[in-house]
Design a protein around this motif. Structure first.
Motif, PDB file in Angstrom:
ATOM      1  N   ILE A 230       4.744   4.915  -4.413  1.00 11.36           N
ATOM      2  CA  ILE A 230       5.188   3.604  -3.914  1.00 11.36           C
ATOM      3  C   ILE A 230       6.579   3.729  -3.310  1.00 11.36           C
ATOM      4  CG2 ILE A 230       5.654   1.195  -4.523  1.00 11.36           C
ATOM      5  CD1 ILE A 230       3.788   1.530  -6.933  1.00 11.36           C
ATOM      6  N   GLN A 231       6.696   3.391  -2.036  1.00 11.23           N
ATOM      7  CA  GLN A 231       8.020   3.381  -1.393  1.00 11.23           C
ATOM      8  C   GLN A 231       8.606   1.982  -1.497  1.00 11.23           C
ATOM      9  OE1 GLN A 231       8.455   3.022   2.812  1.00 11.23           O
ATOM     10  NE2 GLN A 231      10.139   4.475   2.907  1.00 11.23           N
ATOM     11  N   GLY A 232       9.777   1.858  -2.147  1.00 11.62           N
ATOM     12  CA  GLY A 232      10.402   0.547  -2.333  1.00 11.62           C
ATOM     13  C   GLY A 232      10.135   0.076  -3.752  1.00 11.62           C
ATOM     14  N   PHE A 233      11.201  -0.203  -4.504  1.00 12.59           N
ATOM     15  CA  PHE A 233      11.034  -0.666  -5.893  1.00 12.59           C
ATOM     16  C   PHE A 233      11.716  -2.019  -6.036  1.00 12.59           C
ATOM     17  CE2 PHE A 233      11.475  -0.406 -10.585  1.00 12.59           C
ATOM     18  CZ  PHE A 233      10.188  -0.018 -10.899  1.00 12.59           C
ATOM     19  N   GLY A 234      11.391  -2.931  -5.101  1.00  9.29           N
ATOM     20  CA  GLY A 234      11.956  -4.279  -5.167  1.00  9.29           C
ATOM     21  C   GLY A 234      10.940  -5.248  -5.723  1.00  9.29           C
ATOM     22  N   SER A 235      10.985  -6.504  -5.251  1.00 11.45           N
ATOM     23  CA  SER A 235      10.094  -7.539  -5.782  1.00 11.45           C
ATOM     24  C   SER A 235       8.639  -7.097  -5.705  1.00 11.45           C
ATOM     25  CB  SER A 235      10.232  -8.828  -4.975  1.00 11.45           C
ATOM     26  OG  SER A 235      11.559  -9.202  -4.866  1.00 11.45           O
ATOM     27  N   VAL A 236       8.252  -6.509  -4.588  1.00  9.02           N
ATOM     28  CA  VAL A 236       6.846  -6.143  -4.410  1.00  9.02           C
ATOM     29  C   VAL A 236       6.546  -4.783  -5.062  1.00  9.02           C
ATOM     30  CG1 VAL A 236       5.043  -5.660  -2.711  1.00  9.02           C
ATOM     31  CG2 VAL A 236       6.675  -7.499  -2.289  1.00  9.02           C
ATOM     32  N   GLY A 237       7.340  -3.766  -4.733  1.00  4.11           N
ATOM     33  CA  GLY A 237       7.051  -2.409  -5.206  1.00  4.11           C
ATOM     34  C   GLY A 237       7.106  -2.277  -6.722  1.00  4.11           C
ATOM     35  N   SER A 238       8.066  -2.920  -7.362  1.00  2.08           N
ATOM     36  CA  SER A 238       8.203  -2.764  -8.823  1.00  2.08           C
ATOM     37  C   SER A 238       7.025  -3.427  -9.542  1.00  2.08           C
ATOM     38  CB  SER A 238       9.529  -3.357  -9.305  1.00  2.08           C
ATOM     39  OG  SER A 238       9.550  -4.746  -9.095  1.00  2.08           O
ATOM     40  N   VAL A 239       6.596  -4.585  -9.036  1.00  6.31           N
ATOM     41  CA  VAL A 239       5.451  -5.255  -9.675  1.00  6.31           C
ATOM     42  C   VAL A 239       4.164  -4.474  -9.392  1.00  6.31           C
ATOM     43  CG1 VAL A 239       4.102  -7.386  -9.805  1.00  6.31           C
ATOM     44  CG2 VAL A 239       6.590  -7.507  -9.556  1.00  6.31           C
ATOM     45  N   ILE A 303      -3.242   7.268  -3.286  1.00  8.46           N
ATOM     46  CA  ILE A 303      -2.867   5.992  -2.653  1.00  8.46           C
ATOM     47  C   ILE A 303      -1.365   5.981  -2.360  1.00  8.46           C
ATOM     48  CG2 ILE A 303      -2.848   3.479  -2.924  1.00  8.46           C
ATOM     49  CD1 ILE A 303      -5.048   3.849  -5.099  1.00  8.46           C
ATOM     50  N   LEU A 304      -1.035   5.710  -1.133  1.00  7.17           N
ATOM     51  CA  LEU A 304       0.376   5.557  -0.748  1.00  7.17           C
ATOM     52  C   LEU A 304       0.621   4.081  -0.433  1.00  7.17           C
ATOM     53  CD1 LEU A 304       3.145   6.701   0.149  1.00  7.17           C
ATOM     54  CD2 LEU A 304       2.135   7.136   2.400  1.00  7.17           C
ATOM     55  N   VAL A 305       1.692   3.540  -1.014  1.00  7.13           N
ATOM     56  CA  VAL A 305       1.985   2.111  -0.822  1.00  7.13           C
ATOM     57  C   VAL A 305       3.390   1.949  -0.244  1.00  7.13           C
ATOM     58  CG1 VAL A 305       2.114  -0.163  -1.928  1.00  7.13           C
ATOM     59  CG2 VAL A 305       0.572   1.582  -2.853  1.00  7.13           C
ATOM     60  N   PRO A 306       3.525   1.762   1.064  1.00  4.47           N
ATOM     61  CA  PRO A 306       4.844   1.411   1.597  1.00  4.47           C
ATOM     62  C   PRO A 306       5.162  -0.038   1.194  1.00  4.47           C
ATOM     63  CG  PRO A 306       3.277   1.944   3.374  1.00  4.47           C
ATOM     64  CD  PRO A 306       2.496   1.825   2.102  1.00  4.47           C
ATOM     65  N   ALA A 307       6.271  -0.228   0.488  1.00  8.70           N
ATOM     66  CA  ALA A 307       6.651  -1.585   0.044  1.00  8.70           C
ATOM     67  C   ALA A 307       8.137  -1.786   0.295  1.00  8.70           C
ATOM     68  CB  ALA A 307       6.309  -1.773  -1.430  1.00  8.70           C
ATOM     69  N   ALA A 308       8.602  -1.294   1.452  1.00  3.90           N
ATOM     70  CA  ALA A 308      10.027  -1.445   1.778  1.00  3.90           C
ATOM     71  C   ALA A 308      10.149  -2.037   3.184  1.00  3.90           C
ATOM     72  CB  ALA A 308      10.742  -0.106   1.643  1.00  3.90           C
ATOM     73  N   LEU A 309      10.705  -1.264   4.114  1.00  5.28           N
ATOM     74  CA  LEU A 309      10.981  -1.808   5.445  1.00  5.28           C
ATOM     75  C   LEU A 309       9.877  -1.437   6.441  1.00  5.28           C
ATOM     76  CD1 LEU A 309      14.771  -0.869   5.620  1.00  5.28           C
ATOM     77  CD2 LEU A 309      13.755  -3.055   4.963  1.00  5.28           C
ATOM     78  N   GLY A 310      10.016  -1.977   7.647  1.00  2.80           N
ATOM     79  CA  GLY A 310       9.080  -1.655   8.721  1.00  2.80           C
ATOM     80  C   GLY A 310       9.299  -0.252   9.267  1.00  2.80           C
ATOM     81  N   ASN A 311       8.327   0.210  10.066  1.00  2.00           N
ATOM     82  CA  ASN A 311       8.402   1.499  10.766  1.00  2.00           C
ATOM     83  C   ASN A 311       8.651   2.688   9.837  1.00  2.00           C
ATOM     84  OD1 ASN A 311       7.886   0.326  13.228  1.00  2.00           O
ATOM     85  ND2 ASN A 311      10.055   0.083  13.756  1.00  2.00           N
ATOM     86  N   ALA A 312       8.089   2.640   8.640  1.00  2.00           N
ATOM     87  CA  ALA A 312       8.217   3.789   7.726  1.00  2.00           C
ATOM     88  C   ALA A 312       7.335   4.938   8.201  1.00  2.00           C
ATOM     89  CB  ALA A 312       7.826   3.367   6.313  1.00  2.00           C
ATOM     90  N   LEU A 313       6.191   4.603   8.805  1.00  2.00           N
ATOM     91  CA  LEU A 313       5.246   5.635   9.252  1.00  2.00           C
ATOM     92  C   LEU A 313       5.155   5.583  10.767  1.00  2.00           C
ATOM     93  CD1 LEU A 313       2.938   4.588   6.421  1.00  2.00           C
ATOM     94  CD2 LEU A 313       3.769   6.899   6.641  1.00  2.00           C
ATOM     95  N   THR A 314       5.589   6.654  11.392  1.00  2.00           N
ATOM     96  CA  THR A 314       5.646   6.710  12.853  1.00  2.00           C
ATOM     97  C   THR A 314       5.002   8.017  13.303  1.00  2.00           C
ATOM     98  OG1 THR A 314       7.720   7.931  12.877  1.00  2.00           O
ATOM     99  CG2 THR A 314       7.889   5.522  12.776  1.00  2.00           C
ATOM    100  N   LEU A 315       5.066   8.260  14.616  1.00  2.00           N
ATOM    101  CA  LEU A 315       4.553   9.532  15.132  1.00  2.00           C
ATOM    102  C   LEU A 315       5.265  10.716  14.489  1.00  2.00           C
ATOM    103  CD1 LEU A 315       3.948   9.575  18.980  1.00  2.00           C
ATOM    104  CD2 LEU A 315       2.327   9.975  17.112  1.00  2.00           C
ATOM    105  N   ALA A 316       6.505  10.488  14.056  1.00  2.00           N
ATOM    106  CA  ALA A 316       7.300  11.591  13.509  1.00  2.00           C
ATOM    107  C   ALA A 316       6.760  12.102  12.176  1.00  2.00           C
ATOM    108  CB  ALA A 316       8.755  11.140  13.341  1.00  2.00           C
ATOM    109  N   ASN A 317       6.069  11.241  11.412  1.00  2.00           N
ATOM    110  CA  ASN A 317       5.611  11.721  10.096  1.00  2.00           C
ATOM    111  C   ASN A 317       4.130  11.460   9.818  1.00  2.00           C
ATOM    112  OD1 ASN A 317       5.731   8.982   9.741  1.00  2.00           O
ATOM    113  ND2 ASN A 317       7.176   8.987   8.035  1.00  2.00           N
ATOM    114  N   ALA A 318       3.422  10.807  10.751  1.00  2.00           N
ATOM    115  CA  ALA A 318       2.023  10.429  10.457  1.00  2.00           C
ATOM    116  C   ALA A 318       1.153  11.652  10.166  1.00  2.00           C
ATOM    117  CB  ALA A 318       1.441   9.631  11.617  1.00  2.00           C
ATOM    118  N   ASP A 319       1.449  12.770  10.825  1.00  2.00           N
ATOM    119  CA  ASP A 319       0.592  13.941  10.584  1.00  2.00           C
ATOM    120  C   ASP A 319       0.940  14.647   9.272  1.00  2.00           C
ATOM    121  OD1 ASP A 319       3.016  14.843  11.390  1.00  2.00           O
ATOM    122  OD2 ASP A 319       2.252  16.315  12.828  1.00  2.00           O
ATOM    123  N   GLN A 320       1.985  14.171   8.596  1.00  4.29           N
ATOM    124  CA  GLN A 320       2.333  14.782   7.298  1.00  4.29           C
ATOM    125  C   GLN A 320       1.797  13.992   6.109  1.00  4.29           C
ATOM    126  OE1 GLN A 320       6.611  15.011   7.613  1.00  4.29           O
ATOM    127  NE2 GLN A 320       6.309  15.795   9.692  1.00  4.29           N
TER     128      GLN A 320
END
Ligand code: NAD
Length: 430
Positions: A230-239, A303-320
């Motif tokens: 889980i990326q982001g441990f705020g209101s959404v990520g921590s719960v 399972i990967l859960v982005p729960a922080a900011l926008g544009n976490a997954l881009t062309l720069a890292n999608a293949d990883q």
């Protein structure tokens, strides 16, 4: 399983990615409009926000100096109901980001078939460097400047990044004082003592976890024992972390803006929360090793859960990305080019307007109780939310299959179709 032909990206998007969130939201809309063969008038109506308000917010800081902040509210579309959406406090907030978030809110509400339109707002500020008193004065003046456009029947605010139930209480109180009567329905996500809903705080995360459960069924993975990052441990990520653990999934990595914590045997959510409350970060939590946010996104997990900011997954890292399922609890975490890469690589992506829709559904339950004047304890809020999420998930899968599209396209087609149908039925005023 929703299988899938690739819808090509329009040529005007260059291989060097356009990371402007509003351009991304419009591109996603264009694809759905194309699938739905919407006529030109409807396209231009639904593509642009209906109303944009920018305000200057003068605030007396604790050192007695006055600082002027910039605030926004965007109402993207109100054809199906009053605008509804979050309030974000962030130093890097831009108007285009707010426009994108308002647009996604329109689709999100339509997707879970809630009679709300899409709104979003926020203030450019660095809340981590402000005292509670400064934040209260900022929130109250922001609410005051918003008075001409917000209200329980016009535009309802909710928490988002760096805002919470206290922020909503200040906004509600300011609005109520200006109108001379208590008006709880102008915000959702307020404290329970003010008519808030007990389940609202965790609703977005609960919706995302239900979406993850449904995605696991599609991929024939058991959520029990599945590894989760889980990326982001705020209101959404921590719960989300706690709810995944309750379902016996193994949360192997969590992170915040300073970095992440990893344990292949699983991280205890309550210990992580206590550590974060004490130190302000999850980095360095005993029993975990450190990792960067980039490393977290590239972890081999179910399972990967982005729960922080926008544009976490881009062309720069999608293949990883090595996860089998991606559940977008955050808004706009994946660019259209990254979408294509992930899709080609067989990663099942549950899009933000579906995975993050739990908040708007629970916000609606809260709003209905407020308008009813009900003070009786709410019943079965979590169960109702789960029903709404599972139904929306099934409808998105069915729409994706029907159009030979992937889930983001399926979700966009379903949501845009509903709003377009309502707009066409209402016709033009005057
Ligand atoms: P929050 O402010 O409570 O938490 C955000 C978290 O992200 C924090 O842990 C922060 O440290 C972390 N973070 C910030 N920058 C980061 C970076 N560069 N890398 C890694 N982590 C970083 O915010 P929230 O309310 O949990 O919102 C998170 C996401 O969920 C946002 O995209 C928001 O729009 C979306 N969302 C929130 C709600 C809601 O009700 N709060 C509803 C729907 C969607």
């Amino acid at each position: 399983m929703a299988t899938v032909t690739r819808a090509p990206l329009p040529a005007r998007i260059s291989p060097r990615e356009d990371l402007n969130p509003f351009h991304i939201a419009q591109l996603q809309f264009d694809m759905a409009a194309e699938f739905l063969k919407l006529d030109a008038a409807l396209r231009s109506l639904l593509r642009a926000p209906r109303r944009v308000l920018e305000v200057a917010i003068p605030v007396e800081m604790d050192n007695s100096q006055t600082k002027v902040f910039t605030g926004y509210r965007v109402q993207h579309n109100v054809v199906r109901g009053p605008a509804k959406g979050g309030t974000r406090y962030h130093l890097n907030l831009t108007l285009d980001e707010v426009k994108a978030l308002a647009t996604w809110m329109t689709w999100k509400a339509a997707l879970v078939d809630i009679p709300f339109g899409g709104g979003m707002g926020g203030v450019i500020c660095d809340p981590k460097r402000m005292s509670k008193a400064e934040l209260e004065r900022l929130s109250r003046r922001y609410a005051y400047e918003m008075l001409p456009v917000i209200g329980p029947e016009t535009d309802i605010l909710a928490p988002d990044i760096n805002t919470d139930s206290q922020t909503m209480a200040w906004i509600m109180d300011t609005y109520s004082m200006a109108h001379g009567h208590l008006s709880p329905g102008v915000v959702s996500g307020k404290p329970v003592a003010l008519g808030g809903s007990a389940g609202q705080r965790e609703a977005t995360a609960r919706g995302a976890v239900v979406a993850a459960e449904e995605a696991c069924k599609q991929k024939r993975i058991s959520l029990r024992g599945a590894s989760v990052a889980i990326q982001g441990f705020g209101s959404v990520g921590s719960v989300a972390c706690r709810l995944f653990a309750e379902r016996k999934a193994r949360v192997v990595a969590i992170s915040d803006s300073r970095g992440g914590a990893y344990n292949s045997r699983g991280i205890d959510p309550l210990r992580a929360q206590r550590y974060k409350d004490r130190t302000g970060t999850v980095v360095g939590m005993p029993g975990t090793s450190r990792l960067t946010n980039d490393e977290l996104l590239a972890l081999k997990c179910d399972i990967l859960v982005p729960a922080a900011l926008g544009n976490a997954l881009t062309l720069a890292n999608a293949d990883q990305i090595k996860a089998r399922i991606l559940v977008e609890a955050a808004n706009g975490p994946t660019t259209p080019h990254a979408d294509e890469v992930l899709h080609r690589r067989g990663i099942l992506l549950v899009p933000d307007i579906l995975a993050g829709a739990g908040g708007v559904a629970a916000g609606y339950f809260e709003w209905v109780r407020n308008l009813d004047g009900s003070s009786s304890p709410e019943k079965d809020a979590a169960a109702r939310l789960e029903t709404v999420m599972r139904r929306a998930f099934a409808e998105v899968v069915a729409t994706a299959q029907k159009h030979h599209a992937h889930l983001r396209q399926g979700a966009q087609i379903l949501a845009v179709g509903r709003v377009a149908e309502a707009a066409a039925a209402r016709g033009l005023f005057p």
